[in-house]
Design an enzyme around this catalytic site. Structure first.
Site, PDB file in Angstrom:
ATOM      1  CE1 TYR A 192      -4.012  -1.964   5.090  1.00 27.15           C
ATOM      2  CE2 TYR A 192      -3.270   0.255   4.254  1.00 27.15           C
ATOM      3  CZ  TYR A 192      -3.840  -1.039   4.184  1.00 27.15           C
ATOM      4  OH  TYR A 192      -3.584  -1.485   2.956  1.00 27.15           O
ATOM      5  CB  SER A 228      -0.874   0.051   1.334  1.00 27.79           C
ATOM      6  OG  SER A 228      -1.187   1.168   1.347  1.00 27.79           O
ATOM      7  CE  LYS A 266      -1.458  -4.193   3.447  1.00 30.60           C
ATOM      8  NZ  LYS A 266      -1.953  -5.476   2.513  1.00 30.60           N
TER       9      LYS A 266
END
Ligand code: UDP
Length: 322
Positions: A140, A116, A144
């Site tokens: 988040y 991402s 990643k």
């Protein structure tokens, strides 16, 4: 080629499955249906309904002559990750390690990963290329970037080659209407705009109108899932042709603000979308904009007409009205 698509019943995964089948590949999907949906199942693919935290089930799937894994099974909401990091640590990080270990055990050497733009954090410059510093500001995004580090180590130590595809904002729906599953508890902008237009919610918030952007709302680079899916097929072929590990941005190089998205949707759909401005959401950078050079150079990929913002809105609206 036999591809194991982990998370292949979800929103992006089901578009990827369709693209792989169209390219003549054999597909097995492994999905726990936590956000995926049987409505997205494709004839011609095999489905295993299980969880990446269930190691024996994962190993069984990996033992079945798999040429490459596409891993898309992860928790994906920036806001939620700031409130419940434990969910993200277990599902995203432990899940990825389980996959790497199972791949090592059964000699599966090629991995495509859904990364991402959230790995970059606050942009130091835009458009961002892959050499931009990695400074995630959401948990988040951290998961990643952390997973990418595991992949580098498993490449060095176990010879697993990977292509980490750093998606900017994935949006839109299959234009043939073959993917119908709607996000069950959406936290992303476009599904929330759709639910508000449909009257499923009475109003929506725009998080922050005091950013240093032309209209004060956040700017994102929205990329249609059909274009994203095509990049996965290309990445599978790239690795099977002996390509080395890569981290590649997938975006359009074009920015759309939150306010622009909402007002454009109102115009195209012809409905009033009841919104109000709310405080900034934790973990949101003001602007995310991708450089598209590397994807072109390595995969011969660039965003197509699908990623036109009107098409993105209308293809999504169509699915909300089936
Ligand atoms: N956003 C918003 N209201 C919502 C959901 C999202 O204003 O109800 C904004 C969010 O703050 C961000 C942009 O829309 O600036 C895109 O958010 P999304 O969650 O879709 O994707 P992200 O950029 O976090 O990956």
């Amino acid at each position: 080629m036999h591809i194991l698509v982990i998370g292949g019943a979800g929103y992006i995964g089901s578009h990827v499955v369709k693209a792989l089948l169209k390219n003549g590949m054999d597909v097995t999907v492994f999905d726990n249906l936590s956000s995926g949906d049987r409505i997205n199942y494709f004839q011609g693919a095999e489905y295993i309904e299980d969880d990446i935290l269930n190691i024996p089930a994962l190993e069984k799937a990996l033992s079945n002559n798999i040429d490459a894994v596409i891993h898309l099974a992860a928790k994906k909401a920036v806001g939620e990750s700031m409130e419940k990091p434990e969910l993200y640590a277990v599902n995203n990080i432990c899940g990825a390690i389980n996959i790497l270990n199972a791949m090592s055990k059964f000699g599966v050497k090629n991995l495509i990963f859904s990364s991402s733009a959230a790995v970059y954090g606050i942009p130091e410059y835009v458009p961002m290329d892959e050499n931009h510093p990695i400074n995630p500001i959401s948990f988040y995004g951290f998961t990643k970037s952390d997973m990418e580090k595991y992949f580098e180590w498993y490449d060095a130590l176990k010879g697993i080659k990977f292509v980490s595809l750093r998606y900017f904002n994935a949006v839109g729906y299959d234009e043939d209407g073959d993917v119908k599953g709607l996000d069950k508890n959406p936290q992303n902008l476009l599904p929330i705009v759709m639910e508000t237009a449909k009257g499923i919610r009475s109003q929506m918030s725009i998080f922050g109108n005091d950013y240093d952007t032309p209209d004060g709302t956040c700017i994102r680079d929205y990329i249609h899932v059909t274009d994203l899916a095509d990049a996965h097929v290309r990445a599978v072929k790239y690795l099977s042709d002996g390509g080395k590990s890569q981290k590649i941005n997938l975006g359009t190089e074009k920015g759309v603000s939150v306010l622009e998205m909402v007002t454009r949707a109102e115009k195209l759909i012809g409905k009033k979308i009841n919104f109000s401005f709310a405080p900034r959401r934790a973990g949101d950078p003001p602007i995310l904009l991708s450089s598209a050079h590397k994807a072109k150079e390595v995969l011969g990929w660039s965003a197509g007409n699908s990623s036109d913002i009107d098409n993105i809105i209308l293809s999504t609206w169509k699915v909300y009205n089936l």
